[in-house]
Design an enzyme around this catalytic site. Structure first.
Site, PDB file in Angstrom:
ATOM      1  NE  ARG A   1      -0.638  10.289  10.208  1.00 21.20           N
ATOM      2  CZ  ARG A   1      -1.208   9.332   9.474  1.00 21.20           C
ATOM      3  NH1 ARG A   1      -0.473   8.407   8.930  1.00 21.20           N
ATOM      4  NH2 ARG A   1      -2.505   9.310   9.285  1.00 21.20           N
ATOM      5  N   PRO A   2       2.721  16.176  11.332  1.00 22.08           N
ATOM      6  CG  PRO A   2       4.317  17.311  12.597  1.00 22.08           C
ATOM      7  CD  PRO A   2       3.502  16.054  12.569  1.00 22.08           C
ATOM      8  CG  MET A   3       1.786  18.504   5.968  1.00 21.65           C
ATOM      9  SD  MET A   3       2.220  17.188   4.818  1.00 21.65           S
ATOM     10  CE  MET A   3       2.668  18.128   3.358  1.00 21.65           C
ATOM     11  CG  ASP A   4       7.303  20.112  11.044  1.00 19.46           C
ATOM     12  OD1 ASP A   4       7.024  18.964  10.644  1.00 19.46           O
ATOM     13  OD2 ASP A   4       7.746  20.338  12.180  1.00 19.46           O
ATOM     14  CG  LEU A   5      10.318  17.102   9.487  1.00 18.68           C
ATOM     15  CD1 LEU A   5      10.605  15.672   9.893  1.00 18.68           C
ATOM     16  CD2 LEU A   5      11.505  17.994   9.822  1.00 18.68           C
TER      17      LEU A   5
ATOM     18  NE  ARG B   1      -7.798   4.823   4.588  1.00 23.31           N
ATOM     19  CZ  ARG B   1      -6.910   5.162   5.511  1.00 23.31           C
ATOM     20  NH1 ARG B   1      -7.214   5.063   6.794  1.00 23.31           N
ATOM     21  NH2 ARG B   1      -5.722   5.608   5.177  1.00 23.31           N
TER      22      ARG B   1
ATOM     23  CG  ASP C   1       1.821   1.191   9.593  1.00 24.01           C
ATOM     24  OD1 ASP C   1       1.300   2.028  10.345  1.00 24.01           O
ATOM     25  OD2 ASP C   1       2.037   1.422   8.385  1.00 24.01           O
TER      26      ASP C   1
ATOM     27  CE  LYS D   1      -2.927   2.467   3.375  1.00 17.80           C
ATOM     28  NZ  LYS D   1      -1.988   3.386   4.039  1.00 17.80           N
ATOM     29  CG  ASN D   2       2.221   2.735   3.600  1.00 17.22           C
ATOM     30  OD1 ASN D   2       1.156   3.303   3.393  1.00 17.22           O
ATOM     31  ND2 ASN D   2       2.524   2.209   4.779  1.00 17.22           N
TER      32      ASN D   2
ATOM     33  CB  VAL E   1       6.086   5.998  15.435  1.00 14.35           C
ATOM     34  CG1 VAL E   1       5.934   6.710  14.099  1.00 14.35           C
ATOM     35  CG2 VAL E   1       7.397   5.191  15.455  1.00 14.35           C
TER      36      VAL E   1
ATOM     37  NE  ARG F   1       0.396  12.524   6.876  1.00 19.02           N
ATOM     38  CZ  ARG F   1       0.483  13.739   7.380  1.00 19.02           C
ATOM     39  NH1 ARG F   1      -0.601  14.384   7.707  1.00 19.02           N
ATOM     40  NH2 ARG F   1       1.642  14.314   7.578  1.00 19.02           N
TER      41      ARG F   1
ATOM     42  CB  CYS G   1      -5.456   6.405  10.291  1.00 20.08           C
ATOM     43  SG  CYS G   1      -6.113   5.006   9.399  1.00 20.08           S
TER      44      CYS G   1
END
Length: 416
Positions: A124-128, A399, A307, A23-24, A329, A95, A119
């Site tokens: 899970r910030p987008m800053d990086l 999903r 996961d 999936k990922n 995590v 995501r 989920c």
């Protein structure tokens, strides 16, 4: 969409199960395909809800994406430009829609990407991701729930990630592969899905070295040419079926796997008393006479995957003794605990740790899947429990698990 799974527990699982594409890996390769000129064909793509949403997003952006008769996925971007804005209603469903940030910037120097959904397992910030885009020369604004990114003067750069984020590593790789000059990602994520993305981009003419280590070097190229590529198998799906064999005391041959990707899971399963044997066809997993306790700490790859934490919690709730699970995590990964308690599990939370006191048996109950992997854990618990379990909001499970009902039935599970 069917949204309830009913499972009659107590059946040991026996037989072979074929693992689908990852999936990922599939989600990021679908996004990356828009950067190529011509028709990209992806093999071993799982037909799951998240992938179908990504295909819908592509179509909305003016990219032709369709399934072929051999179950491969064709992706044909227009010769000119694609729409630079991801559709909000679709993007908020998963995501991985944030991966269009890197793909669009890499393709045409502009991206308007809605802040992603998926989920609710924690922050899970987008800053990086944004730090990487800015380092490569992009101008970033965030307004009305969208990230507006424009490449003013893209150039190779060195990016240090404070945390080895998989998504940030992938986005920066996609931006950098078509950015002039040399880009270096330090403290990069090492997951197999990162290696798969690098192999895919290199198959299209990219110049990426070091994927799978914490230092990735990317030399920008002017053009990427479409190719045909086979996605790696899904290590998390494989791990889930391996635990299904252990928790029911059955024997399952898990086919189409890359054993090295599963080493952290194999090690913990063996600790709990299961036997795992590598064969030419895959991994043969036999449940032990009893389930032994084990301690787990989730960590970025090659550590134990977050996961798989919920699924291991389901197994350890039946162990003879006490186990400690430390989640390093995602802070909301323990939403599963209340649902497992409904089935008779004895679990106590202390900050980022769960103390799991094993119990001789679980009992069927009416429970709710709070996220994808929690849903998988409830399926595992239901397979081992006495009586019937009804899992609501099973859409979360679909999903990420292709044909889970069919695959479990083929192993002898009573599921509908």
């Amino acid at each position: 969409m069917k949204d309830i799974l009913v499972i009659e527990g107590g059946q040991p699982l026996y037989g072979n199960v074929h693992i689908s594409g990852a999936k990922n890996a599939g989600l990021v390769l679908i996004a990356a395909s828009i950067m190529a000129e011509g028709e990209t064909i992806l093999d071993n793509v799982p037909r799951i809800c998240d992938v179908e949403v990504m295909v819908q997003i592509l179509n909305e952006m003016g990219v032709k994406a369709f399934w072929n008769e051999d179950d491969s996925l064709s992706i044909i971007p227009p010769a000119t430009t694609v729409k630079t804005q991801t559709p909000y209603e679709l993007a908020k469903k998963l995501r991985a829609s944030n991966l269009f940030l890197g793909a669009l910037l890499g393709r045409q120097g502009e991206a308007i990407v809605s802040l992603p959904g998926g989920c609710d397992i924690g922050s899970r910030p987008m800053d990086l991701h944004l730090k990487g885009a800015q380092a490569l020369g992009a101008d970033i604004d965030i307004e009305h729930g969208y990230i507006y990114a424009r490449a003013l003067q893209m150039h190779g750069s060195r990016v240090y990630l404070d945390f080895p984020s998989v998504g940030a590593t992938e986005n920066i790789m996609m931006m950098a592969v078509k950015t002039p000059g040399l880009s270096i990602i330090e403290n990069a994520a090492k997951e197999p899905e990162i290696v798969d993305l690098a192999n895919f981009l290199n198959s299209m003419g990219g110049k990426i070295r070091g994927a799978g280590t914490d230092l990735i070097k990317i030399e920008g190229v002017p053009v990427l040419n479409a190719c045909r590529y086979t996605i790696i198998p899904d290590r998390i799906e494989a791990g889930t079926y391996m635990i299904a064999a252990a928790i029911t005391g059955g024997e399952v041959l898990v086919e189409n796997v890359i054993p090295t990707h599963l080493h952290p899971i194999v090690a913990k399963l063996q600790e709990t008393g299961a036997t795992v044997q590598e064969t030419e066809q895959g991994l043969l997993v036999k449940g032990g006479q009893r389930i032994l306790p084990a301690d787990i700490k989730t960590l970025p790859y090659p550590g134990f995957p977050t996961d798989m934490q919920s699924q291991m919690m389901a197994l350890l709730s039946l162990a003879e003794g006490t186990s400690v699970i430390v989640e390093n995590v995602f802070e909301n990964r323990f939403q599963i605990v209340d649902e497992l308690k409904r089935m008779g599990a004895k679990i106590k939370l202390e900050g980022h740790s769960a103390i799991v006191e094993g119990t001789p048996s679980l009992y069927g109950a009416r429970v709710k899947a709070t996220d994808l992997r929690a849903g998988a854990a409830l399926v595992l618990s239901a397979l081992a429990a006495r009586g019937e379990t009804t899992i609501e909001e099973a859409i979360h499970i679909f999903r990420g698990y292709e044909d889970i009902e069919t695959k479990l039935k083929s192993l002898g599970a009573k599921i509908k």
